[in-house]
Write a protein that holds these residues in place. Structure first.
Motif: not given
Ligand SMILES: [Mg+2]
Ligand SMILES: [Mg+2]
Ligand SMILES: [Mg+2]
Ligand SMILES: [Mg+2]
Ligand SMILES: [Mg+2]
Ligand SMILES: [Mg+2]
Ligand SMILES: [Mg+2]
Ligand SMILES: [Mg+2]
Ligand SMILES: [Mg+2]
Ligand SMILES: [Mg+2]
Ligand SMILES: [Mg+2]
Ligand SMILES: [Mg+2]
Ligand SMILES: [Mg+2]
Ligand SMILES: [Mg+2]
Ligand SMILES: [Mg+2]
Ligand SMILES: [Mg+2]
Ligand SMILES: [Mg+2]
Ligand SMILES: [Mg+2]
Ligand SMILES: [Mg+2]
Ligand SMILES: [Mg+2]
Ligand SMILES: [Mg+2]
Ligand SMILES: [Mg+2]
Ligand SMILES: [Mg+2]
Ligand SMILES: [Mg+2]
Ligand SMILES: [Mg+2]
Ligand SMILES: [Mg+2]
Ligand SMILES: [Mg+2]
Ligand SMILES: [Mg+2]
Ligand SMILES: [Mg+2]
Ligand SMILES: [Mg+2]
Ligand SMILES: [Mg+2]
Lengths: 351, 351, 351, 351, 351
Positions: E96, E126, E143
């Motif tokens: 984040e 995203e 990620e």
């Molecule tokens: Mg995120």
């Protein structure tokens, strides 16, 4: 109103007079010290501020935490022993002070706000925390007991991370980091609350939701007022020479978090503004629907009622009245008119 | 309108002509002096400005306070004796002048506004105060009697704080501090007034509340116009060499207060804007409620009235009219229609 | 539209072509000179621009005023004799040019706007005035006869203030001061006009007031466009070396006035925006009141009319119709319903 | 949609790949050259880009104009022969590129937009024009035939002004001037169009006018996006050393025009926003009027109809019905009620 | 909510503790390497991070791509082997985190977001991608699997453009270029979507369209939050010495694209705001139309019904009732009233 009275009282005094300005009436001023260097650690509650002096004169990092601002003598003692400017002590005692930093030749004073979101009252609560940095001694001065620094204490006690092997500057960073992490946490909460409001709004937009949006807008404004100056404070801290370690890097990390908080708060404000537009539009649409029902019913039945009224008149000479076909014909006309109206409304897409 | 006439009159004169521009018609110009250094203190009312010269030539701090701008000769005398530029004297006499600072080689002129909140008229009142700083002499020039400086006088008279042992620069700081403390006080009052309006609004939002919000927005704008330039003035003062002491630190304290005032005023403006939204929404909601009542009553009774109208017609051949069961059946239909409508409105959540 | 045609015409020409762009068709170009130094003063109307050359070659201050831009030859002559760049002459002849300053090695050109408020048409009128500063010669070039500089001429003629003993730079300042004083005067007028509108609005908010507010907003925007660049112009003038005296101080005085004008204009714009909110709210409130009257009357009488309709039906078997007590009982029910409705509306605070 | 497809296609290619991105499908790439120095002038259409090299190697100013971007080989040739960076050629071929300037050691590339107002479609049309400046050679590269540079060509051909005696820098200035003059012209047109809309609005504010205002706001936004970067481009050009003449002065003239365009566009946007307010208010007022008519008619006639309904009831025992005076008395009551209502509405100023 | 829990968990840990903060639960962490220099190219999937070390110690450019953040040990290994600061590894694991750049003595860390527009959910998706630059080694840490960098891989594999002959700095530029090209693509898609909404609005403005506009405003805000910091990141990269090639020029090209994206997003936001105005106006107009229909019908028929009511009264003495002409006359009056009303409405332009 309390603030106004405090201010009124202060107006008659010369600058630098020490008067406690604030709402909190803590019963007493509580002093505690954590002193550490490498493996050595002392943690104590103190009776009087003078008991802290032995610790401040050693090489170890000394963290003096003071809770409660009522005992003015404590602060006079700090002023005189550590050479803190009276105007700064005055600011520390004014719990309505704006967050700020003062960098002097041999010490630094920061005023910050800790925040908590009070779930019951749906309100941001704040508590002022002032930090004095002088050599290896750090004072944290709070309005009352309780703070957001337990993670820092735990790291010192359990020797987590590298804090025990760092100088006082790292302690200041850790304190700032803990305070700002709380901002981050509360701003995310507000953000997810307003996303919840958005969903509520879609389901049932009523006046209550509106007032909540309005309330969250005010909370956002409040949080922004507290958080905004912290960026400048960190900038000031980076430039000061009082903190001896290479803190620039650590402070930039805190600075990143502050920007994240600001982004979240701004996003929240924009979403609240958007929600107001949606609310107003939905109120207009509801009104439109109400008006349509009224107009459709009125427009169909008022003319029919008129026709019925016509043949309810008692004129002696109304030839239609006596005809056997008249009553069904009138019914026919009425049904035709109704169908015409319904067609008209259908074409206007009112159904 | 007075201002326009003043301006019209001035337009015909060359720059630097001394003309008093303002609303106030004070009966006379009153001059008083406070002269101090350490334990020595003289305080006097003077008949003419020339009586002040002996004091201004000593090492002591000399504070000359002039109230009332009507006696132009006093200001011509100051202009000539102290070498103040005619354009600056012109500005001092123009009580509509914007707050500002002029820093010259050997003196400084500041124009500031003192403010009071007039509770009866719910209005900000302002009075211009000009400060001339030359060596150890400070002139304060006001429109009329009365000011916010009594705390400064008290500190000098009763030797509170360190003012008696400081130079003229500290007096200037004390004067600024007193003026800005008043801003702080009045801005907090406006802020708490608008919070009161917010509560009133929730209870009963009417046109009166709206006009008060609008009025407070104007007051906020007015206050902002007066306070905003003071930050720049303090910045200028910090850079000037006329004030000989280490005032930077003291001026930063005043600067903090100015920022606090600005924050409060901005917060007030945002809250007022939010309140307007809430007001408009509440007006819309009320309208919606009114419309619903009208629509419900009309939609239920207009069709029923039509049915009654049908059987009020006087056609000779209306077979239903003669049947014994017809009247109760019509009642039954009517009751069924009413219940249907109520169900329809219930499902639309209009109740 | 005139501008578009002018621009269309110019588009086909190379840069620096001298073409007069503007609405005014002055009959002729009028040239006059005021030449002074200390007690010596010459004031004359001239037939041709060449007659001015003897004056410009002396040490005295020479103010050449040219009214009317039709005679292009005059400007070609100035271009060639005084070495003014063709692009600048082109700008001077374009009366739609934005206010600006050009500082060159040995001369300065300023383009400014004089403004007047036309009371009849409730409109800001502007006239372009260009100022060329070269050594001790000042050209002022205007679109047509009439300007705001009579106070400057009077000061020169009657030897008021110190203008006769100052160099050309002071004349430039005096001209700027006179132009800006007019801005001040007109902005104050607009401000007091809008305050008048505010009072009118409270008494009777109608569409006319709205259109006036809208009109004043446009006037404010227009004035702002003319005044805003003047601050930058004065900044440029301060930095230029062409003006030989210590004008910084004088120019700051003009700069103060410009800021005052800007403040007034911004204040006016905010007040106008606020007034629009009040207007819209008052329109909504009026609508609400109209709706309430309709709803109250309809909600009381439509059900009553239905009851009357019931007993107007002509069914053979309506037992109530024959009872003596029936008519008064119906009246009783009707009165009770009316009272109930009134109570309902009272509780909703619709009265 | 075309843009998206172009972008999709490009995404798979490495940076610097030459792909034409744009809507225009010109049939061919047209190359022409104008070469001049003093009295010597050559003007020619060329078959291939290589034919231009002899001209670019002389001292004369060489203006190469290329219309149509389809023939990628032409641009590869320019890239290789003149050493232009592939990324810049890529930008030139992307006709959706933002206006910008790149200043390199020995050449400059500018991307600009020419604009035309299309009267039929009430839309701003744009065409990208890229300018490469290298020594005395200027390339102008356009999407298709036709541009705003005919005035520049005419000045060169007919030896108007001083362009024939100036270096390539002056040609660049002339091109910029011609492009910006077109901005000026189109922005004035939009401004006068919106003033026309303002008048239309006062006469008859309907939905069509609203959509036109909305459309002009979008046009203003579009124009602003194209014009805004040009100021920065001129700033960059002033700093670059590629242009060898004293262009600062000339570029400031163009810069003045850009500011004028921006002022006009901003003014237009503000006026459009104001017009929307006036529109909404006028819609509200119309609604108010409609509601008043409905309310007046309903409020007068609904109670009267009720009274008529009462005496239309068929109760056996209604003593009034048999009295001779009853009918006129009921009429009297009805007339009195009507007059009362009219008085009531008059006092509320609904007429 | 997930974020809040993550944050809550982290609050109790000292700074620099490695905890993965994010929604994604990838099953494993996947490591791959591309190593190239001129014609030499190696591409491999690796089992453990240690396998990458041989490549990083050669002169060739080494691109290590890590997908999935679950295996904390991989990141501890990178921290220790390459000397990356623990706080930066912490940031990389916090998915984040705001986009940012940290420039240190011998390495650079960037955090960026890749975006995709999810057509089904009409939402911006995203994925965080962190880039570590150390000498000729580039880490990209994502990620989960999948990214926008296939065009870069293809260029390396197929030796397109000059990437194989450039140093690691060019690879960084290529990665940035690919990420930003995706921004460009998605922002253009949003822009064309909102233009589509504009057309839908004109045809049929309903609540659904409104909610879509509102949704796109939020998407625009979201995209802006991700893209805005990238400009600053590129600025930082330009100043850093880690990248050894002349990247300034290449980075300016990426910077141009970012500005283009920002322009597009801002344009989108303005258009959405304008559309809301059009929507509200269209709702008002529809309401007006509904009201007019109601008013016209009511105003015509309510008075007629009253007249019919009059002659439906049962008074014994109503002389008109017995006249033969009365009934037609009443009809005449009614028709005349109707025509009068229609005329009245025609003149008010309600038809
Ligand atoms: Mg995120
Ligand atoms: Mg104080
Ligand atoms: Mg303080
Ligand atoms: Mg507090
Ligand atoms: Mg508290
Ligand atoms: Mg505490
Ligand atoms: Mg943190
Ligand atoms: Mg003056
Ligand atoms: Mg002045
Ligand atoms: Mg005043
Ligand atoms: Mg006054
Ligand atoms: Mg006073
Ligand atoms: Mg103070
Ligand atoms: Mg409305
Ligand atoms: Mg031109
Ligand atoms: Mg020009
Ligand atoms: Mg003009
Ligand atoms: Mg004119
Ligand atoms: Mg004139
Ligand atoms: Mg003046
Ligand atoms: Mg590219
Ligand atoms: Mg590019
Ligand atoms: Mg295009
Ligand atoms: Mg095109
Ligand atoms: Mg073309
Ligand atoms: Mg031009
Ligand atoms: Mg942390
Ligand atoms: Mg971090
Ligand atoms: Mg994710
Ligand atoms: Mg991925
Ligand atoms: Mg790219």
């Amino acid at each position: 109103m309390g603030i106004e009275q405090d201010l009124e009282r202060k107006k008659g005094l010369p600058p630098g007079s020490l008067v406690y300005v604030g709402d909190e009436v803590a019963s007493s001023t509580k002093i505690s010290v954590i002193d550490y260097i490498g493996d050595d650690l002392v943690e104590k509650e103190l009776d009087k501020i003078q008991d802290v002096y032995p610790y401040t004169k050693t090489n170890s990092v000394t963290w003096v935490n003071i809770e409660g601002l009522n005992d003015i003598d404590v602060f006079k003692e700090i002023r005189d022993e550590f050479g803190i400017h009276p105007l700064l002590i005055e600011d520390i005692l004014n719990t309505e002070h704006r967050p700020k930093i003062n960098i002097l030749n041999d010490y630094v004073v920061m005023i910050l706000k800790m925040v908590w979101f009070n779930k019951e009252e749906v309100e941001i609560e704040e508590e002022q925390i002032s930090v004095i940095i002088k050599d290896q001694t750090i004072f944290t001065i709070q309005e009352k007991e309780g703070d957001v620094l337990d993670s820092v204490r735990k790291a010192i006690r359990q020797n987590l991370g590298k804090i025990r092997n760092m100088s006082a500057g790292y302690l200041v960073y850790s304190i700032l980091d803990a305070i700002v992490d709380q901002y981050l946490f509360e701003s995310e909460r507000i953000s997810s609350d307003i996303e919840q409001l958005e969903e509520d709004m879609v389901i049932d937009p009523d006046q209550t939701v509106l007032q909540q949006i309005y309330h969250y807008k005010n909370i956002g404004m409040h949080l922004r007022k507290l958080v905004w100056p912290v960026k400048e404070i960190i900038g000031g801290l980076e430039k000061s020479k009082v903190i001896d370690m290479n803190t620039g890097f650590y402070l930039k990390d805190v600075s990143d978090h502050i920007i994240h908080v600001m982004d979240t708060v701004e996003m929240t404000r924009s979403m609240a503004a958007n929600l107001l537009d949606v609310y107003f539009s939905s109120v207009s649409n509801k009104m439109n629907e109400v008006m349509k029902v009224l107009t459709i019913v009125s427009t169909i039945f008022i003319p029919l009622t008129f026709i019925a009224g016509i043949y309810g008149m008692n004129f002696a000479h109304m030839p239609e009245l006596d005809e056997a076909w008249a009553y069904p014909v009138v019914w026919g006309i009425m049904i035709a008119m109704t169908l015409g109206m319904i067609l008209f409304f259908k074409r206007k897409k009112w159904f």
